[in-house]
Write an enzyme that holds these catalytic residues in place. Structure first.
Site, PDB file in Angstrom:
ATOM      1  N   GLY A 114       0.815  -1.206   0.000  1.00  0.00           N
ATOM      2  CA  GLY A 114       0.000   0.000   0.000  1.00  0.00           C
ATOM      3  C   GLY A 114       0.846   1.250   0.000  1.00  0.00           C
ATOM      4  O   GLY A 114       2.031   1.214  -0.374  1.00  0.00           O
ATOM      5  N   CYS A 122       0.503   4.605  16.038  1.00  0.00           N
ATOM      6  CA  CYS A 122       1.494   3.793  16.760  1.00  0.00           C
ATOM      7  C   CYS A 122       2.706   3.337  15.961  1.00  0.00           C
ATOM      8  O   CYS A 122       3.831   3.550  16.406  1.00  0.00           O
ATOM      9  CB  CYS A 122       0.803   2.622  17.415  1.00  0.00           C
ATOM     10  SG  CYS A 122      -0.228   3.210  18.769  1.00  0.00           S
TER      11      CYS A 122
HETATM   12  P1  NAD Z   1      -4.925   9.179  23.054  1.00  0.00           P
HETATM   13  O1  NAD Z   1      -4.079  10.317  22.694  1.00  0.00           O
HETATM   14  O2  NAD Z   1      -6.105   8.823  22.177  1.00  0.00           O
HETATM   15  O3  NAD Z   1      -5.507   9.379  24.530  1.00  0.00           O
HETATM   16  C1  NAD Z   1      -4.751   9.732  25.640  1.00  0.00           C
HETATM   17  C2  NAD Z   1      -5.680  10.408  26.649  1.00  0.00           C
HETATM   18  O4  NAD Z   1      -4.967  10.628  27.866  1.00  0.00           O
HETATM   19  C3  NAD Z   1      -6.188  11.768  26.191  1.00  0.00           C
HETATM   20  O5  NAD Z   1      -7.602  11.785  26.246  1.00  0.00           O
HETATM   21  C4  NAD Z   1      -5.585  12.746  27.214  1.00  0.00           C
HETATM   22  O6  NAD Z   1      -6.414  13.872  27.486  1.00  0.00           O
HETATM   23  C5  NAD Z   1      -5.427  11.854  28.437  1.00  0.00           C
HETATM   24  N1  NAD Z   1      -4.457  12.317  29.435  1.00  0.00           N
HETATM   25  C6  NAD Z   1      -3.224  12.829  29.247  1.00  0.00           C
HETATM   26  N2  NAD Z   1      -2.646  13.112  30.440  1.00  0.00           N
HETATM   27  C7  NAD Z   1      -3.537  12.759  31.408  1.00  0.00           C
HETATM   28  C8  NAD Z   1      -3.521  12.794  32.835  1.00  0.00           C
HETATM   29  N3  NAD Z   1      -2.457  13.230  33.529  1.00  0.00           N
HETATM   30  N4  NAD Z   1      -4.609  12.380  33.497  1.00  0.00           N
HETATM   31  C9  NAD Z   1      -5.697  11.928  32.815  1.00  0.00           C
HETATM   32  N5  NAD Z   1      -5.762  11.873  31.476  1.00  0.00           N
HETATM   33  C10 NAD Z   1      -4.694  12.277  30.773  1.00  0.00           C
HETATM   34  O7  NAD Z   1      -3.958   7.927  23.189  1.00  0.00           O
HETATM   35  P2  NAD Z   1      -4.222   6.396  22.786  1.00  0.00           P
HETATM   36  O8  NAD Z   1      -4.241   6.249  21.310  1.00  0.00           O
HETATM   37  O9  NAD Z   1      -5.346   5.865  23.607  1.00  0.00           O
HETATM   38  O10 NAD Z   1      -2.860   5.747  23.305  1.00  0.00           O
HETATM   39  C11 NAD Z   1      -2.552   5.631  24.670  1.00  0.00           C
HETATM   40  C12 NAD Z   1      -1.349   4.732  24.823  1.00  0.00           C
HETATM   41  O11 NAD Z   1      -1.662   3.413  24.377  1.00  0.00           O
HETATM   42  C13 NAD Z   1      -0.125   5.152  23.992  1.00  0.00           C
HETATM   43  O12 NAD Z   1       1.031   4.856  24.704  1.00  0.00           O
HETATM   44  C14 NAD Z   1      -0.220   4.290  22.754  1.00  0.00           C
HETATM   45  O13 NAD Z   1       1.033   4.064  22.165  1.00  0.00           O
HETATM   46  C15 NAD Z   1      -0.776   3.000  23.328  1.00  0.00           C
HETATM   47  N6  NAD Z   1      -1.543   2.200  22.368  1.00  0.00           N
HETATM   48  C16 NAD Z   1      -2.419   2.772  21.522  1.00  0.00           C
HETATM   49  C17 NAD Z   1      -3.187   1.990  20.651  1.00  0.00           C
HETATM   50  C18 NAD Z   1      -4.167   2.588  19.672  1.00  0.00           C
HETATM   51  O14 NAD Z   1      -4.684   1.850  18.850  1.00  0.00           O
HETATM   52  N7  NAD Z   1      -4.441   3.864  19.682  1.00  0.00           N
HETATM   53  C19 NAD Z   1      -3.043   0.591  20.710  1.00  0.00           C
HETATM   54  C20 NAD Z   1      -2.145   0.034  21.615  1.00  0.00           C
HETATM   55  C21 NAD Z   1      -1.398   0.846  22.455  1.00  0.00           C
HETATM   56  C1  UGA Z   2      -1.316  -1.394  15.314  1.00  0.00           C
HETATM   57  C2  UGA Z   2      -1.131  -2.878  15.704  1.00  0.00           C
HETATM   58  O1  UGA Z   2      -1.722  -3.699  14.694  1.00  0.00           O
HETATM   59  C3  UGA Z   2      -1.771  -3.170  17.059  1.00  0.00           C
HETATM   60  O2  UGA Z   2      -1.515  -4.515  17.434  1.00  0.00           O
HETATM   61  C4  UGA Z   2      -1.166  -2.237  18.098  1.00  0.00           C
HETATM   62  O3  UGA Z   2      -1.776  -2.414  19.367  1.00  0.00           O
HETATM   63  C5  UGA Z   2      -1.379  -0.795  17.660  1.00  0.00           C
HETATM   64  O4  UGA Z   2      -0.775  -0.586  16.358  1.00  0.00           O
HETATM   65  C6  UGA Z   2      -0.751   0.158  18.616  1.00  0.00           C
HETATM   66  O5  UGA Z   2       0.248  -0.124  19.239  1.00  0.00           O
HETATM   67  O6  UGA Z   2      -1.334   1.228  18.699  1.00  0.00           O
HETATM   68  P1  UGA Z   2      -3.287   0.084  14.301  1.00  0.00           P
HETATM   69  O7  UGA Z   2      -2.285   1.174  14.235  1.00  0.00           O
HETATM   70  O8  UGA Z   2      -4.642   0.366  14.865  1.00  0.00           O
HETATM   71  O9  UGA Z   2      -2.713  -1.155  15.153  1.00  0.00           O
HETATM   72  O10 UGA Z   2      -3.539  -0.431  12.815  1.00  0.00           O
HETATM   73  P2  UGA Z   2      -2.997  -1.610  11.880  1.00  0.00           P
HETATM   74  O11 UGA Z   2      -4.162  -2.395  11.435  1.00  0.00           O
HETATM   75  O12 UGA Z   2      -1.881  -2.350  12.455  1.00  0.00           O
HETATM   76  O13 UGA Z   2      -2.461  -0.770  10.617  1.00  0.00           O
HETATM   77  C7  UGA Z   2      -1.377   0.120  10.751  1.00  0.00           C
HETATM   78  C8  UGA Z   2      -0.997   0.668   9.394  1.00  0.00           C
HETATM   79  O14 UGA Z   2      -0.414  -0.340   8.562  1.00  0.00           O
HETATM   80  C9  UGA Z   2      -2.161   1.231   8.585  1.00  0.00           C
HETATM   81  O15 UGA Z   2      -1.761   2.420   7.939  1.00  0.00           O
HETATM   82  C10 UGA Z   2      -2.461   0.144   7.576  1.00  0.00           C
HETATM   83  O16 UGA Z   2      -3.044   0.621   6.393  1.00  0.00           O
HETATM   84  C11 UGA Z   2      -1.066  -0.377   7.315  1.00  0.00           C
HETATM   85  N1  UGA Z   2      -1.057  -1.765   6.802  1.00  0.00           N
HETATM   86  C12 UGA Z   2      -1.449  -2.790   7.607  1.00  0.00           C
HETATM   87  C13 UGA Z   2      -0.618  -2.020   5.512  1.00  0.00           C
HETATM   88  O17 UGA Z   2      -0.244  -1.088   4.758  1.00  0.00           O
HETATM   89  N2  UGA Z   2      -0.580  -3.308   5.072  1.00  0.00           N
HETATM   90  C14 UGA Z   2      -0.966  -4.347   5.848  1.00  0.00           C
HETATM   91  O18 UGA Z   2      -0.894  -5.509   5.379  1.00  0.00           O
HETATM   92  C15 UGA Z   2      -1.417  -4.082   7.147  1.00  0.00           C
END
Ligand code: NAD
Ligand code: UGA
Length: 433
Positions: free
Chosen positions: A256, A263
């Site tokens: 892609g 992340c």
């Molecule tokens: P996000 O930015 O969507 O949300 C973080 C939230 O924390 C915000 O609403 C913010 O206002 C709040 N916050 C910040 N400081 C604070 C405090 N002191 N007290 C209370 N609230 C506070 O972040 P996210 O995407 O949920 O990611 C959170 C963590 O999880 C990151 O480390 C990320 O790498 C990890 N993670 C994210 C995903 C994903 O798919 N988004 C998946 C796996 C892991």
């Molecule tokens: C990714 C991981 O898949 C989760 O396991 C992890 O928890 C998360 O990051 C995180 O740490 O936040 P996410 O970012 O939601 O999840 O989305 P993915 O489905 O992994 O896709 C990530 C990117 O890779 C997208 O831009 C997607 O289009 C691209 N992708 C994915 C490709 O280009 N080709 C593929 O075959 C798969």
């Protein structure tokens, strides 16, 4: 059990809602008062399929509450999860731990009795120990342990991933803390979800290693795709043939426009940084970061080439802006690199995305947003598919070709069959075919 989630973003909210669905009493805390007000009204601030129904059900059952009052949330909790953001730090790419440490300090001041503090945020090796040190320093009376519990959910499939994980990772040393974590996740272990218990450092590294490996897999197939174009092979066949080997597996082999999202980009940069600081360079990951940037620029060249290297004054319909389907998240979306380049070159860009407009409106400057896909395509000189939303998978290609000024399509997600697109009268390019 009484659980508090500190940070109610994608991870905090999904985890909080799912934990309440297990039957735990959950309070979700955030510093963003507007977000909490919305949530208290039962409105979900992000687009995540199925989350609104599950949230409503558990709020109605009295197991799920929202608050800006961290102290009150922590005071009644057996287990406090830190799930705040850890974005890339400006300049050096390191994970910015400001919110994690601020949350730890605030939690420390509100602790009474024994509490388990669990870091769910993605954090560099050593952060959990530092959280422990901060809490002990802020509150010498506090009885607590710290555990690492990185989250592996994907946006768009978050509930399914949380409820049926491939594994749960827990980095913990103390037996009492370990027993508490086992109780938190008991509903999942009853369904045979495996839990990997390890030390905090390994748990922290598992998360970065897993994300970097997946980003590497995608980048590998993107590089193979470029090779396919130069030697006359088809990347879809190559990926299929490779993926049938169980040791390779078919997932994350879709070529892609480069990986994006909240992340992979930040976590690969952070892992490269962790490696540099530990005197153990992550050369593969560093190359993946550079190649992924190059992939996005290769896509710009591809579109420019299709348009005769001149898009000035031409209408281009862009289908999809979010980094992947089923999310409204625009963080590090390839669209943020590709669309501005086209606008800069003078194109008149019309964007359609089922969920991306709210966030994308501020990020993509100088474009028009459309609700209707055929309205966006009418009179365009190129259709550019950036995100494989289902809504874009079954277009009437004859109609598309008929209503365009110049019937050209750049399908950067390989969702159409080149022969079919050609038969409809489209000049069609895709990735690695
Ligand atoms: P996000 O930015 O969507 O949300 C973080 C939230 O924390 C915000 O609403 C913010 O206002 C709040 N916050 C910040 N400081 C604070 C405090 N002191 N007290 C209370 N609230 C506070 O972040 P996210 O995407 O949920 O990611 C959170 C963590 O999880 C990151 O480390 C990320 O790498 C990890 N993670 C994210 C995903 C994903 O798919 N988004 C998946 C796996 C892991
Ligand atoms: C990714 C991981 O898949 C989760 O396991 C992890 O928890 C998360 O990051 C995180 O740490 O936040 P996410 O970012 O939601 O999840 O989305 P993915 O489905 O992994 O896709 C990530 C990117 O890779 C997208 O831009 C997607 O289009 C691209 N992708 C994915 C490709 O280009 N080709 C593929 O075959 C798969």
């Amino acid at each position: 059990m009484n659980l508090a989630m500190i940070g109610t973003g994608y991870v905090g909210l999904v985890s909080g809602v799912c934990f309440s669905d297990f039957g735990h009493d959950v309070i979700c805390v955030d510093v963003d008062a507007e977000k909490i007000t919305m949530l208290e009204r039962g409105e979900v601030p992000v687009y995540e399929p199925g989350l609104d129904d599950m949230m409503a059900r558990n709020m109605a059952a009295g197991r799920l509450r929202f608050s800006t009052d961290l102290a009150a949330g922590v005071a009644g909790a057996d287990v406090v999860f830190i799930s705040v953001g850890t974005p890339a730090r400006r300049g050096d790419g390191h994970a910015d731990l400001t919110c994690v440490y601020a949350a730890a300090r605030e939690i420390a001041r509100s602790l009474s009795g024994y509490t388990l503090i669990v870091c769910k945020s993605t954090v560099p090796v050593g952060t959990n120990r530092e959280i422990g040190r901060i809490i002990a320093q802020e509150n010498r009376e506090a009885g607590f342990h710290v555990a690492s519990n990185p989250e592996f959910l994907r946006e768009g499939a978050a509930i399914e991933d949380f409820m049926r994980p491939d594994r749960v990772v827990v980095g913990v040393e103390d037996p009492k803390a370990k027993a508490l974590m086992a109780r938190v996740y008991r509903p999942l272990t009853l369904r045979e979800a495996p839990i990997v218990y390890t030390d905090p450092e390994s748990a922290e590294l598992i998360k970065y290693a897993a994300n970097a490996f997946l980003a590497t897999k995608i980048t590998f197939i993107n590089e193979i795709a470029a090779l396919c174009e130069n030697v006359g092979a088809d990347v879809k066949s190559v990926a299929k043939g490779m993926g049938m080997d169980k040791r390779i597996a078919p997932k994350f082999l879709h070529a892609g426009p480069g990986y994006g999202g909240s992340c992979f980009p930040k976590d690969t940069r952070a892992l490269a940084r962790i490696g540099q600081e530990a005197n153990s360079p992550m050369r593969i990951v560093e190359q993946v970061i550079a190649t992924n940037e190059a992939v996005k620029h290769r896509m710009i060249d591809k579109v420019m080439d299709l348009c005769g290297n001149n898009v000035n004054g031409k209408k281009i319909a862009v289908l999809g802006a979010t980094f992947k389907p089923l999310t409204d998240d625009m963080r590090d979306s390839p669209a943020l690199t590709i669309v501005p380049a086209l606008v800069e070159a003078g194109a008149n860009v019309h964007v359609v995305d089922p969920q991306g407009r709210k966030e994308g409106a501020n990020l993509l400057v100088g474009v028009s947003w459309q609700e209707d896909v055929y309205k966006a395509i009418r009179d365009a000189s190129c259709v550019l598919i950036l995100t494989e939303w289902n809504e874009f998978r079954a277009l009437d290609l004859d109609k598309v070709a008929r209503i365009m000024r110049e019937p050209k399509m750049a399908d950067l997600r390989n969702i159409y069959d080149p022969a079919e697109a050609g038969a409809a009268g489209l000049t069609y390019v895709s990735v690695g075919r």
